[in-house]
Design a protein around this motif. Structure first.
Motif, short mmCIF file in Angstrom:
data_model
loop_
_atom_site.label_atom_id
_atom_site.label_comp_id
_atom_site.label_asym_id
_atom_site.label_seq_id
_atom_site.Cartn_x
_atom_site.Cartn_y
_atom_site.Cartn_z
N TYR A 167 0.81 -0.79 0.25
CA TYR A 167 0.00 -0.07 -0.07
C TYR A 167 1.12 1.27 -0.04
O TYR A 167 0.36 2.27 -0.98
N LEU A 168 2.13 1.28 1.23
CA LEU A 168 2.60 2.15 1.12
C LEU A 168 3.80 2.08 -0.45
O LEU A 168 3.90 3.98 -0.90
N THR B 265 -5.56 10.44 11.54
CA THR B 265 -6.20 10.88 9.86
C THR B 265 -5.82 11.57 8.65
O THR B 265 -5.23 10.97 7.81
N ALA B 266 -6.20 12.55 9.31
CA ALA B 266 -5.73 14.04 8.01
C ALA B 266 -3.86 13.80 8.30
O ALA B 266 -3.43 14.17 6.74
N GLU C 159 0.52 10.06 2.66
CA GLU C 159 -0.47 9.87 1.35
C GLU C 159 -0.12 10.74 0.13
O GLU C 159 0.08 9.97 -0.73
N ARG C 160 -1.16 11.64 0.21
CA ARG C 160 -0.48 12.25 -0.56
C ARG C 160 0.68 12.85 -1.60
O ARG C 160 1.20 12.94 -2.80
N ALA C 161 1.48 13.50 -0.48
CA ALA C 161 2.79 13.48 -0.58
C ALA C 161 4.18 12.35 -1.22
O ALA C 161 4.51 13.15 -2.14
N LEU C 162 3.36 11.34 -0.47
CA LEU C 162 4.48 10.38 -1.33
C LEU C 162 3.87 9.80 -2.66
O LEU C 162 4.72 9.41 -3.68
#
Length: 174
Positions: free
Chosen positions: A25-26, A98-99, A105-108
């Motif tokens: 997932y990452l 969560t935020a 996740e967005r940055a990755l």
């Protein structure tokens, strides 16, 4: 699947499947793509299970996942898209964790697949530069360069993540 033909495979998947799914997932940033990635890697491992089961099958599965992800990315060549407004840093919101996770996740997602793989290997999997280089089939210098570029990109695109981490350390120290 015949347990006699592939002894221990089912136990291996049961024991290590969740950790492999988290790493996938990452790498992918998508639950469905992560499931596909793990399944494809396990299917490849199954073909060689008799040879691998005596050694370290997990490292082979992980290496296969990283290489498959790179291969899939090359075929897709999805154009990078940037958000018009950077994500807001978490405040006193009860859903702060969560935020923060979503922001990370967005940055990755803004990193190249190779940079993302290096970041996941170095900081999530806690591998050394040499181990990451071996896993990705590249030089230690390439790992260092990808990590440097990825961290620089994360610092410019998501500085609030750094501020958040510094704040956590200050709270832990104080």
């Amino acid at each position: 699947m015949d347990d006699e033909q592939y002894p221990g495979f089912r136990d291996f998947v049961s024991a290590r499947g969740p950790a492999l799914s988290r790493a996938a997932y990452l790498l992918t940033g998508d639950h469905h793509a992560a499931e596909d990635l793990v399944q494809a890697a396990l299917a490849r491992v199954l073909r060689h299970w008799r040879k691998l089961s005596d050694g370290d099958p997990e490292s082979y599965v992980r290496r296969t996942m990283y290489h498959l992800q790179m291969s899939w990315w090359r075929r897709r060549r999805v154009a990078e898209s940037l958000a018009a407004v950077p994500p807001e840093p978490g405040g006193d919101d009860p859903h702060r964790t969560t935020a923060l996770r979503m922001s990370l996740e967005r940055a990755l997602g803004e990193l190249s697949p190779r940079q993302r793989a290096v970041i996941v290997l170095r900081y999530y999997e806690d591998m050394t530069e040499a181990q990451a280089a071996d896993m990705l089939g590249c030089s230690v210098g390439a790992v260092k360069r990808h990590a440097h570029d990825a961290l620089a990109r994360l610092r410019t695109r998501a500085p609030h993540l750094i501020d958040e981490e510094v704040g956590r350390r200050d709270l832990a120290i104080g």
